[in-house]
Write a protein that holds these residues in place. Sequence first.
Motif, PDB file in Angstrom:
ATOM      1  N   ASP A  37       0.833  -1.199   0.000  1.00 31.19           N
ATOM      2  CA  ASP A  37       0.000   0.000   0.000  1.00 31.19           C
ATOM      3  C   ASP A  37       0.867   1.249   0.000  1.00 31.19           C
ATOM      4  OD1 ASP A  37      -2.295  -1.506   0.028  1.00 31.19           O
ATOM      5  OD2 ASP A  37      -2.668  -1.262   2.175  1.00 31.19           O
ATOM      6  N   ILE A  38       1.922   1.228   0.788  1.00 34.08           N
ATOM      7  CA  ILE A  38       2.809   2.382   0.887  1.00 34.08           C
ATOM      8  C   ILE A  38       3.486   2.627  -0.455  1.00 34.08           C
ATOM      9  CG2 ILE A  38       4.924   3.249   1.981  1.00 34.08           C
ATOM     10  CD1 ILE A  38       4.000   1.686   4.522  1.00 34.08           C
ATOM     11  N   GLU A  39       3.949   1.556  -1.096  1.00 33.70           N
ATOM     12  CA  GLU A  39       4.621   1.687  -2.393  1.00 33.70           C
ATOM     13  C   GLU A  39       3.658   2.216  -3.455  1.00 33.70           C
ATOM     14  OE1 GLU A  39       6.858  -1.163  -5.580  1.00 33.70           O
ATOM     15  OE2 GLU A  39       7.234  -1.539  -3.455  1.00 33.70           O
ATOM     16  N   GLU A  40       2.427   1.684  -3.482  1.00 33.79           N
ATOM     17  CA  GLU A  40       1.432   2.155  -4.447  1.00 33.79           C
ATOM     18  C   GLU A  40       1.107   3.625  -4.217  1.00 33.79           C
ATOM     19  OE1 GLU A  40      -2.083  -0.283  -4.553  1.00 33.79           O
ATOM     20  OE2 GLU A  40      -0.904  -2.106  -4.755  1.00 33.79           O
ATOM     21  N   ALA A  41       0.961   4.033  -2.965  1.00 36.56           N
ATOM     22  CA  ALA A  41       0.656   5.427  -2.659  1.00 36.56           C
ATOM     23  C   ALA A  41       1.804   6.334  -3.072  1.00 36.56           C
ATOM     24  CB  ALA A  41       0.361   5.588  -1.172  1.00 36.56           C
ATOM     25  N   LEU A  42       3.028   5.908  -2.822  1.00 35.76           N
ATOM     26  CA  LEU A  42       4.194   6.694  -3.207  1.00 35.76           C
ATOM     27  C   LEU A  42       4.262   6.843  -4.727  1.00 35.76           C
ATOM     28  CD1 LEU A  42       6.779   8.199  -2.521  1.00 35.76           C
ATOM     29  CD2 LEU A  42       7.963   6.002  -2.494  1.00 35.76           C
ATOM     30  N   ASN A  43       4.074   5.743  -5.442  1.00 33.28           N
ATOM     31  CA  ASN A  43       4.096   5.799  -6.909  1.00 33.28           C
ATOM     32  C   ASN A  43       2.988   6.706  -7.446  1.00 33.28           C
ATOM     33  OD1 ASN A  43       6.315   4.124  -7.168  1.00 33.28           O
ATOM     34  ND2 ASN A  43       5.086   2.273  -7.373  1.00 33.28           N
ATOM     35  N   ALA A  79       1.581   9.227  -5.908  1.00 30.00           N
ATOM     36  CA  ALA A  79       1.928  10.614  -5.580  1.00 30.00           C
ATOM     37  C   ALA A  79       3.010  11.137  -6.514  1.00 30.00           C
ATOM     38  CB  ALA A  79       2.378  10.715  -4.130  1.00 30.00           C
ATOM     39  N   LEU A  80       4.000  10.309  -6.802  1.00 30.91           N
ATOM     40  CA  LEU A  80       5.067  10.734  -7.699  1.00 30.91           C
ATOM     41  C   LEU A  80       4.545  10.949  -9.116  1.00 30.91           C
ATOM     42  CD1 LEU A  80       8.009   8.488  -6.463  1.00 30.91           C
ATOM     43  CD2 LEU A  80       7.704  10.942  -6.090  1.00 30.91           C
ATOM     44  N   ASN A  81       3.677  10.063  -9.584  1.00 31.73           N
ATOM     45  CA  ASN A  81       3.103  10.198 -10.923  1.00 31.73           C
ATOM     46  C   ASN A  81       2.204  11.424 -11.020  1.00 31.73           C
ATOM     47  OD1 ASN A  81       4.403   7.981 -11.981  1.00 31.73           O
ATOM     48  ND2 ASN A  81       2.734   6.584 -11.499  1.00 31.73           N
TER      49      ASN A  81
END
Length: 63
Positions: free
Chosen positions: A44-50, A52-54
Amino acid sequence: MTCPLCAKETDPAFRPFCSKRCADIDLAKWLSGSYAIPSEDPEDIEEALNAALNEADPPKKPH
Protein backbone atom coordinates in the motif's frame (compact mmCIF):
# COMPACT_ATOMS: atom_id res chain seq x y z
CA MET A 1 -26.37 11.47 23.33
CA THR A 2 -23.65 14.10 23.07
CA CYS A 3 -21.97 15.62 20.04
CA PRO A 4 -18.76 13.71 19.20
CA LEU A 5 -16.91 16.98 18.54
CA CYS A 6 -17.89 19.35 21.34
CA ALA A 7 -19.84 17.13 23.79
CA LYS A 8 -22.98 19.34 23.78
CA GLU A 9 -26.41 17.73 23.57
CA THR A 10 -27.29 16.67 20.03
CA ASP A 11 -29.95 18.38 17.96
CA PRO A 12 -32.25 15.93 16.13
CA ALA A 13 -31.87 18.00 12.94
CA PHE A 14 -28.08 17.46 12.94
CA ARG A 15 -27.79 14.15 14.77
CA PRO A 16 -25.28 12.91 15.89
CA PHE A 17 -24.02 16.50 16.06
CA CYS A 18 -25.29 19.48 18.01
CA SER A 19 -25.24 21.95 15.13
CA LYS A 20 -24.54 22.45 11.44
CA ARG A 21 -21.15 23.88 12.45
CA CYS A 22 -20.04 20.62 14.10
CA ALA A 23 -21.46 18.60 11.20
CA ASP A 24 -19.49 20.75 8.74
CA ILE A 25 -16.29 20.42 10.80
CA ASP A 26 -16.70 16.63 10.75
CA LEU A 27 -17.32 16.63 6.98
CA ALA A 28 -14.19 18.74 6.44
CA LYS A 29 -12.16 16.20 8.42
CA TRP A 30 -13.45 13.39 6.19
CA LEU A 31 -12.76 15.33 3.00
CA SER A 32 -9.25 16.34 4.06
CA GLY A 33 -8.31 12.77 4.99
CA SER A 34 -7.92 13.46 8.71
CA TYR A 35 -9.88 10.31 9.51
CA ALA A 36 -7.74 8.07 7.29
CA ILE A 37 -6.18 5.02 8.91
CA PRO A 38 -2.52 4.73 7.94
CA SER A 39 -1.51 1.43 6.41
CA GLU A 40 1.50 -0.55 7.52
CA ASP A 41 1.29 -2.76 4.42
CA PRO A 42 4.45 -2.17 2.32
CA GLU A 43 2.50 -2.72 -0.93
CA ASP A 44 0.00 0.00 0.00
CA ILE A 45 2.81 2.38 0.89
CA GLU A 46 4.62 1.69 -2.39
CA GLU A 47 1.43 2.16 -4.45
CA ALA A 48 0.66 5.43 -2.66
CA LEU A 49 4.19 6.69 -3.21
CA ASN A 50 4.10 5.80 -6.91
CA ALA A 51 0.69 7.46 -7.31
CA ALA A 52 1.93 10.61 -5.58
CA LEU A 53 5.07 10.73 -7.70
CA ASN A 54 3.10 10.20 -10.92
CA GLU A 55 0.63 12.90 -9.93
CA ALA A 56 3.43 15.35 -9.16
CA ASP A 57 5.34 14.55 -12.39
CA PRO A 58 3.02 12.81 -14.89
CA PRO A 59 4.71 10.74 -17.58
CA LYS A 60 5.40 12.67 -20.77
CA LYS A 61 3.48 11.61 -23.88
CA PRO A 62 5.51 11.25 -27.09
CA HIS A 63 4.58 13.75 -29.80
